[in-house]
Write a protein that holds these residues in place. Structure first.
Motif, PDB file in Angstrom:
ATOM      1  N   ASN A  12     -25.789  -3.642  38.321  1.00 13.06           N
ATOM      2  CA  ASN A  12     -26.604  -4.853  38.261  1.00 13.06           C
ATOM      3  C   ASN A  12     -28.087  -4.532  38.346  1.00 13.06           C
ATOM      4  OD1 ASN A  12     -25.072  -7.600  38.273  1.00 13.06           O
ATOM      5  ND2 ASN A  12     -23.851  -6.260  39.571  1.00 13.06           N
ATOM      6  N   VAL A  13     -28.435  -3.581  39.205  1.00  9.29           N
ATOM      7  CA  VAL A  13     -29.843  -3.205  39.312  1.00  9.29           C
ATOM      8  C   VAL A  13     -30.310  -2.510  38.039  1.00  9.29           C
ATOM      9  CG1 VAL A  13     -31.482  -1.745  40.543  1.00  9.29           C
ATOM     10  CG2 VAL A  13     -29.791  -3.066  41.827  1.00  9.29           C
ATOM     11  N   LEU A  14     -29.543  -1.527  37.589  1.00  8.72           N
ATOM     12  CA  LEU A  14     -29.936  -0.776  36.402  1.00  8.72           C
ATOM     13  C   LEU A  14     -29.868  -1.629  35.144  1.00  8.72           C
ATOM     14  CD1 LEU A  14     -28.270   2.712  37.002  1.00  8.72           C
ATOM     15  CD2 LEU A  14     -30.604   1.970  37.487  1.00  8.72           C
ATOM     16  N   GLY A  15     -28.996  -2.625  35.133  1.00 11.41           N
ATOM     17  CA  GLY A  15     -28.874  -3.467  33.949  1.00 11.41           C
ATOM     18  C   GLY A  15     -30.135  -4.253  33.638  1.00 11.41           C
ATOM     19  N   TYR A  16     -30.873  -4.664  34.669  1.00 11.78           N
ATOM     20  CA  TYR A  16     -32.085  -5.456  34.463  1.00 11.78           C
ATOM     21  C   TYR A  16     -33.364  -4.640  34.573  1.00 11.78           C
ATOM     22  CZ  TYR A  16     -30.251 -10.207  34.068  1.00 11.78           C
ATOM     23  OH  TYR A  16     -29.646 -11.355  33.608  1.00 11.78           O
ATOM     24  N   ALA A  17     -33.266  -3.413  35.049  1.00 19.22           N
ATOM     25  CA  ALA A  17     -34.473  -2.589  35.199  1.00 19.22           C
ATOM     26  C   ALA A  17     -35.199  -2.364  33.870  1.00 19.22           C
ATOM     27  CB  ALA A  17     -34.125  -1.265  35.864  1.00 19.22           C
ATOM     28  N   PRO A  18     -34.488  -2.032  32.767  1.00 18.31           N
ATOM     29  CA  PRO A  18     -35.209  -1.875  31.497  1.00 18.31           C
ATOM     30  C   PRO A  18     -35.893  -3.146  31.036  1.00 18.31           C
ATOM     31  CG  PRO A  18     -33.049  -0.838  31.378  1.00 18.31           C
ATOM     32  CD  PRO A  18     -33.074  -1.630  32.637  1.00 18.31           C
ATOM     33  N   LEU A  19     -35.273  -4.306  31.290  1.00 19.34           N
ATOM     34  CA  LEU A  19     -35.907  -5.567  30.901  1.00 19.34           C
ATOM     35  C   LEU A  19     -37.224  -5.752  31.638  1.00 19.34           C
ATOM     36  CD1 LEU A  19     -35.790  -8.264  29.371  1.00 19.34           C
ATOM     37  CD2 LEU A  19     -34.577  -9.220  31.362  1.00 19.34           C
ATOM     38  N   GLY A  20     -37.220  -5.533  32.952  1.00 15.48           N
ATOM     39  CA  GLY A  20     -38.457  -5.643  33.715  1.00 15.48           C
ATOM     40  C   GLY A  20     -39.496  -4.648  33.261  1.00 15.48           C
TER      41      GLY A  20
ATOM     42  N   LEU B  98     -17.359 -20.455  32.515  1.00  9.36           N
ATOM     43  CA  LEU B  98     -16.532 -19.449  31.847  1.00  9.36           C
ATOM     44  C   LEU B  98     -15.475 -18.945  32.826  1.00  9.36           C
ATOM     45  CD1 LEU B  98     -19.206 -17.375  29.911  1.00  9.36           C
ATOM     46  CD2 LEU B  98     -17.326 -18.656  28.893  1.00  9.36           C
ATOM     47  N   PRO B  99     -14.202 -19.259  32.599  1.00  4.62           N
ATOM     48  CA  PRO B  99     -13.162 -18.810  33.536  1.00  4.62           C
ATOM     49  C   PRO B  99     -13.079 -17.294  33.673  1.00  4.62           C
ATOM     50  CG  PRO B  99     -12.319 -20.514  32.062  1.00  4.62           C
ATOM     51  CD  PRO B  99     -13.669 -20.134  31.537  1.00  4.62           C
ATOM     52  N   ALA B 100     -13.466 -16.570  32.627  1.00  2.00           N
ATOM     53  CA  ALA B 100     -13.365 -15.111  32.676  1.00  2.00           C
ATOM     54  C   ALA B 100     -14.503 -14.469  33.452  1.00  2.00           C
ATOM     55  CB  ALA B 100     -13.327 -14.542  31.253  1.00  2.00           C
ATOM     56  N   ARG B 101     -15.530 -15.216  33.809  1.00  2.43           N
ATOM     57  CA  ARG B 101     -16.674 -14.666  34.527  1.00  2.43           C
ATOM     58  C   ARG B 101     -16.824 -15.359  35.874  1.00  2.43           C
ATOM     59  NH1 ARG B 101     -19.457 -11.401  31.023  1.00  2.43           N
ATOM     60  NH2 ARG B 101     -19.996 -10.422  33.003  1.00  2.43           N
ATOM     61  N   VAL B 102     -17.383 -14.652  36.829  1.00  2.00           N
ATOM     62  CA  VAL B 102     -17.558 -15.185  38.185  1.00  2.00           C
ATOM     63  C   VAL B 102     -19.027 -15.066  38.557  1.00  2.00           C
ATOM     64  CG1 VAL B 102     -16.916 -14.979  40.602  1.00  2.00           C
ATOM     65  CG2 VAL B 102     -15.227 -14.479  38.813  1.00  2.00           C
ATOM     66  N   PRO B 103     -19.746 -16.190  38.687  1.00  2.00           N
ATOM     67  CA  PRO B 103     -21.153 -16.114  39.106  1.00  2.00           C
ATOM     68  C   PRO B 103     -21.258 -15.635  40.536  1.00  2.00           C
ATOM     69  CG  PRO B 103     -20.416 -18.388  39.080  1.00  2.00           C
ATOM     70  CD  PRO B 103     -19.298 -17.578  38.493  1.00  2.00           C
ATOM     71  N   SER B 104     -22.313 -14.900  40.818  1.00  5.76           N
ATOM     72  CA  SER B 104     -22.450 -14.296  42.143  1.00  5.76           C
ATOM     73  C   SER B 104     -23.906 -14.315  42.562  1.00  5.76           C
ATOM     74  CB  SER B 104     -21.922 -12.855  42.122  1.00  5.76           C
ATOM     75  OG  SER B 104     -22.290 -12.161  43.277  1.00  5.76           O
ATOM     76  N   ASN B 105     -24.148 -14.748  43.790  1.00  6.05           N
ATOM     77  CA  ASN B 105     -25.518 -14.713  44.311  1.00  6.05           C
ATOM     78  C   ASN B 105     -25.979 -13.271  44.536  1.00  6.05           C
ATOM     79  OD1 ASN B 105     -23.799 -14.197  46.469  1.00  6.05           O
ATOM     80  ND2 ASN B 105     -24.265 -16.125  47.527  1.00  6.05           N
ATOM     81  N   VAL B 106     -25.036 -12.373  44.840  1.00  5.86           N
ATOM     82  CA  VAL B 106     -25.400 -10.972  45.003  1.00  5.86           C
ATOM     83  C   VAL B 106     -25.851 -10.384  43.663  1.00  5.86           C
ATOM     84  CG1 VAL B 106     -24.548  -8.675  45.600  1.00  5.86           C
ATOM     85  CG2 VAL B 106     -23.883 -10.646  46.987  1.00  5.86           C
ATOM     86  N   ASP B 107     -25.103 -10.691  42.593  1.00  5.45           N
ATOM     87  CA  ASP B 107     -25.505 -10.225  41.267  1.00  5.45           C
ATOM     88  C   ASP B 107     -26.879 -10.743  40.894  1.00  5.45           C
ATOM     89  OD1 ASP B 107     -23.103  -8.958  41.091  1.00  5.45           O
ATOM     90  OD2 ASP B 107     -22.213 -10.322  39.625  1.00  5.45           O
ATOM     91  N   PHE B 108     -27.116 -12.003  41.201  1.00  4.34           N
ATOM     92  CA  PHE B 108     -28.403 -12.616  40.868  1.00  4.34           C
ATOM     93  C   PHE B 108     -29.547 -11.899  41.585  1.00  4.34           C
ATOM     94  CE2 PHE B 108     -31.510 -15.898  42.329  1.00  4.34           C
ATOM     95  CZ  PHE B 108     -32.185 -16.030  41.127  1.00  4.34           C
ATOM     96  N   VAL B 109     -29.390 -11.668  42.875  1.00  3.25           N
ATOM     97  CA  VAL B 109     -30.437 -10.983  43.639  1.00  3.25           C
ATOM     98  C   VAL B 109     -30.643  -9.564  43.129  1.00  3.25           C
ATOM     99  CG1 VAL B 109     -31.080 -10.114  45.913  1.00  3.25           C
ATOM    100  CG2 VAL B 109     -30.108 -12.402  45.697  1.00  3.25           C
ATOM    101  N   LEU B 110     -29.554  -8.876  42.847  1.00  2.06           N
ATOM    102  CA  LEU B 110     -29.664  -7.495  42.361  1.00  2.06           C
ATOM    103  C   LEU B 110     -30.293  -7.431  40.980  1.00  2.06           C
ATOM    104  CD1 LEU B 110     -26.232  -6.050  43.547  1.00  2.06           C
ATOM    105  CD2 LEU B 110     -28.487  -5.602  44.524  1.00  2.06           C
ATOM    106  N   ASN B 111     -30.001  -8.421  40.135  1.00  4.85           N
ATOM    107  CA  ASN B 111     -30.630  -8.469  38.821  1.00  4.85           C
ATOM    108  C   ASN B 111     -32.148  -8.596  38.943  1.00  4.85           C
ATOM    109  OD1 ASN B 111     -28.126  -8.318  37.611  1.00  4.85           O
ATOM    110  ND2 ASN B 111     -27.952 -10.521  37.288  1.00  4.85           N
ATOM    111  N   VAL B 112     -32.584  -9.507  39.786  1.00  2.00           N
ATOM    112  CA  VAL B 112     -34.018  -9.701  39.989  1.00  2.00           C
ATOM    113  C   VAL B 112     -34.646  -8.453  40.602  1.00  2.00           C
ATOM    114  CG1 VAL B 112     -35.761 -11.110  41.148  1.00  2.00           C
ATOM    115  CG2 VAL B 112     -33.724 -12.200  40.194  1.00  2.00           C
ATOM    116  N   LEU B 113     -33.930  -7.850  41.558  1.00  2.00           N
ATOM    117  CA  LEU B 113     -34.425  -6.614  42.166  1.00  2.00           C
ATOM    118  C   LEU B 113     -34.563  -5.514  41.115  1.00  2.00           C
ATOM    119  CD1 LEU B 113     -35.153  -4.889  44.638  1.00  2.00           C
ATOM    120  CD2 LEU B 113     -32.698  -4.453  44.952  1.00  2.00           C
ATOM    121  N   GLY B 114     -33.590  -5.423  40.223  1.00  2.00           N
ATOM    122  CA  GLY B 114     -33.663  -4.421  39.169  1.00  2.00           C
ATOM    123  C   GLY B 114     -34.847  -4.653  38.246  1.00  2.00           C
TER     124      GLY B 114
END
Length: 364
Positions: A55-63, A101-117
């Motif tokens: 999650n961190v590395l996924g958004y790091a290039p975008l930032g 989306l039933p196949a996906r699960v939203p997560s506050n941890v993912d959200f925070v890690l994305n922003v951190l990345g």
């Protein structure tokens, strides 16, 4: 923004994040939960170090690309803030949409890690700018490449990522015919238009070793010719050829390791592949002195032959199982990113070269 490659890279990467976050785009439904409820939900009970890092590395290039584009366009004082806010909004929107989306699960941890990345990537860009590394890159770019090389540089930067998605033939990007045929047939099922399709009487047959050799050779030669379109000096072209071949081999080995395990990282490196890479090296070195427009013409020819060969290759059952591995578990985060790059990179390169030739013709 037209002066920097960072802005188009940021847009491309953001689009791929959207696809990877909302894949498989199926069974949308209202589950009676507000899209923002995930923000206050309890922390997930099960998570791994891989989830955190991805999650961190996924958004790091975008930032990084967003901050770099801001630095390059006179908004340096707010580069980190703007990049982080943009990633904040994108991640919040995508996590909220995952509620439906039933196949996906939203997560506050993912959200925070994305922003951190994204913040980490933006800070890295600002730090490199302060240390003068980006200025050195600008001087390097001006010395090595022609002034309007942005599109080629973006494509060359994306090529290794495109190779990470497993291909039926090594370096075989752009294999879309069989998928398009099946998708169009499904779309037109039970309609009279289905009879308009050129339905094949027999299944596609595996490529003979000679065809595989040609496909590998052209797959390695095409990015070299793309680089020749924006590099004039022979010595620098020769260095590019060596880098392209080394990166292509490394990315393909990494893809095999991710798909089949580290023990099988080099299972694809058989005799036709070895000969194909060797011929690509020889041809690229022989073409070091060709003019830019000749390089573009040769690249168009190579792309036409390459795409005609690769789209005659079937996707075997074993290869289909490989794709299912990427669509499940950990690889779901990289599925959309690598898949779309692997499908579309040759066609984007084709469009780029055609546009470049047309623009140069208009100038003359």
């Amino acid at each position: 923004m037209h002066k920097t490659s960072a802005w188009p890279l940021a847009l491309v990467y953001a689009g791929l994040i959207v696809y990877a976050s909302l894949y498989p785009f199926a069974d949308w439904r209202d589950r009676g939960v507000a899209p923002w409820d995930f923000l206050w939900a309890p922390l997930p009970q099960y998570w791994t170090g891989f989830d955190l890092v991805s999650n961190v590395l996924g958004y790091a290039p975008l930032g990084f690309f967003l901050a770099l584009s801001a630095l390059r366009t006179g908004r340096g004082a707010h580069a980190v803030r703007l990049a982080t806010l943009a990633a904040f909004g994108l991640s919040l929107l995508l996590e909220a949409l995952q509620v439906y989306l039933p196949a996906r699960v939203p997560s506050n941890v993912d959200f925070v890690l994305n922003v951190l990345g994204a913040w980490t990537g933006a800070v890295l860009a600002a730090l490199l700018e302060r240390l003068g590394a980006l200025s050195r890159w600008s001087r390097f770019r001006a010395r090595w490449f022609v002034s309007d090389a942005r599109g080629a540089l973006v494509l060359l930067a994306l090529w290794p990522l495109a190779l990470l998605f497993p291909a039926a033939v090594p370096l075989g990007l752009g294999q879309v015919f069989e998928r398009l045929e099946a998708g169009l047939a499904e779309l037109l099922l039970d309609t009279p238009f289905l009879e308009w399709l050129p339905v094949r009487d027999v299944e596609l047959q595996p490529l003979v070793p000679g065809a595989e050799l040609a496909c590998v050779m052209l797959g390695a030669l095409i990015p070299c010719l793309l680089g020749f379109c924006v590099i004039r000096a022979r010595a620098r072209r020769a260095m590019l050829v060596l880098v392209v071949l080394a990166v292509g081999v490394a990315a393909t080995a990494l893809s095999a390791a991710l798909s089949f395990g580290p023990m099988h990282a080099w299972a694809w490196f058989e005799l036709p592949v070895q000969v194909g890479l060797g011929l690509a090296l020889v041809l690229a070195l022989l073409l070091l002195g060709v003019p830019e427009r000749t390089s573009a013409a040769l690249m168009l020819l190579a792309l036409g032959v390459f795409l005609s060969i690769i789209n005659q290759a079937p996707t075997s059952a074993y290869f289909a199982q490989t794709l299912q591995t990427w669509e499940q578990g950990r690889f779901i985060r990289f599925h959309g990113l690598a898949q779309w790059l692997g499908w579309l990179w040759p066609y984007a390169a084709l469009l780029y070269v055609l546009t470049r030739v047309w623009q140069q013709g208009a100038k003359n």
